[in-house]
Design a protein around this motif. Structure first.
Motif, short mmCIF file in Angstrom:
data_model
loop_
_atom_site.label_atom_id
_atom_site.label_comp_id
_atom_site.label_asym_id
_atom_site.label_seq_id
_atom_site.Cartn_x
_atom_site.Cartn_y
_atom_site.Cartn_z
N HIS A 185 17.28 34.67 42.81
CA HIS A 185 16.62 35.46 43.84
C HIS A 185 16.79 34.87 45.23
O HIS A 185 17.12 33.69 45.40
N GLN A 186 16.54 35.72 46.19
CA GLN A 186 16.47 35.33 47.59
C GLN A 186 15.32 36.12 48.21
O GLN A 186 15.13 37.29 47.90
N TYR A 187 14.53 35.46 49.04
CA TYR A 187 13.52 36.21 49.78
C TYR A 187 13.48 35.71 51.21
O TYR A 187 13.85 34.58 51.51
N ALA A 188 13.03 36.61 52.11
CA ALA A 188 13.09 36.32 53.53
C ALA A 188 12.14 37.22 54.29
O ALA A 188 11.65 38.22 53.76
N THR A 189 11.91 36.85 55.55
CA THR A 189 11.14 37.72 56.44
C THR A 189 11.98 38.95 56.74
O THR A 189 13.17 38.84 57.07
#
Length: 279
Positions: free
Chosen positions: A78-82
């Motif tokens: 996964h990747q998460y970001a603003t």
């Protein structure tokens, strides 16, 4: 990536027993992002307080806003970001108790990503308060702090699971849920169809129809049932007099309480309490 959360992939420091490994409250600006090409060895739960974030899982982008809970299973790439200018959220890496497995069976938006939108403001407040307690207790050095942090997380999972079952299975209108919430928090108060209708911004006739359609009984009959059931609990688990119990659950007259209780349970409050003591 934050070094502390990255270290959670190190089996030498990852706890083997169930527990909250690490948790915190973040306010991140636009350039914030985390990428884990191998996922993590634990579970990750994130609740969005304000702003927007995005998760990229299985080559799909999933936007989260206020009230959204996202849970990543172990080993989920996964990747998460603003997503916008800012993203405020609370989060926790954890290893679940065995009894939580059913609680973690929530809607799966992508392989390994569970996501749910909590629309009820009261539940949103409850989730945030539970996260705050979890964060506080996780940082404490008291010998019971670990259990307290786990209890806070379990409360979140229980409340979210209940919400999921309500919205996904029963399809209860938010305004009907709000009426039930008002009753549960204010059993002692005087309620009328008109006063409740104003609080949920519906006409009395529309609310009456909607409530009966979804709950299966009228608003006032449901309130009466809730009051009598709470009265039964007080008779069973406290030493309060019948007059006090009647007042506690919204009856101005103990005689009317006794009449309604007898009709509902088939015995008067005094006999009901005696029956329970003899069991």
């Amino acid at each position: 990536m934050n070094d502390m959360t990255n270290n959670l992939n190190n089996p030498a420091i990852t706890a083997r027993s169930p527990g909250v490994l690490i948790c915190d409250h973040y306010r991140q600006v636009q350039d914030y992002q985390v990428y884990r090409p191998e996922g993590t060895k634990d579970w990750l739960i994130i609740y969005t307080i304000a702003g927007e974030g995005q998760f990229i899982v299985d080559d799909h982008v999933h936007i989260v806003k206020k009230g959204h809970i996202a849970i990543l299973k172990p080993k989920t790439v996964h990747q998460y970001a603003t997503h916008t200018s800012s993203w405020e959220f609370v989060w926790s890496h954890f290893l679940p108790r065995k009894t939580w497995i059913e609680l973690l069976m929530l809607p799966e938006r992508a392989k390994g990503l569970l996501q749910l939108n909590i629309e009820q403001s009261k539940l949103q407040e409850r989730v945030v308060a539970s996260f705050q307690r979890m964060i506080h207790d996780n940082r404490s050095i008291h010998f019971l702090s670990k259990e307290l942090s786990m209890n806070a997380l379990e409360e979140i999972l229980l409340a979210v699971k209940q919400w999921s079952q309500t919205t996904d299975k029963m399809k209860v209108d938010l305004r009907v849920q709000e009426v039930l919430q008002i009753f549960s928090e204010n059993l002692k108060e005087t309620h009328t169809l008109e006063s409740i209708s104003r609080q949920v911004s519906l006409s009395p006739s529309r609310l009456s129809h909607l409530f009966r359609e979804q709950v299966g009984d009228s608003i006032m009959a449901t309130l009466l049932s809730m009051r009598l059931k709470q009265g039964a609990r007080l008779l069973e688990f406290t030493n309060r007099s019948i007059s006090e119990v009647a007042s506690d659950v919204g009856f101005s007259s103990p005689f009317y309480f006794t009449k309604q209780f007898t009709s509902f349970y088939g015995m008067n409050p005094r006999d009901f309490r005696k029956y329970l003591m003899d069991c």
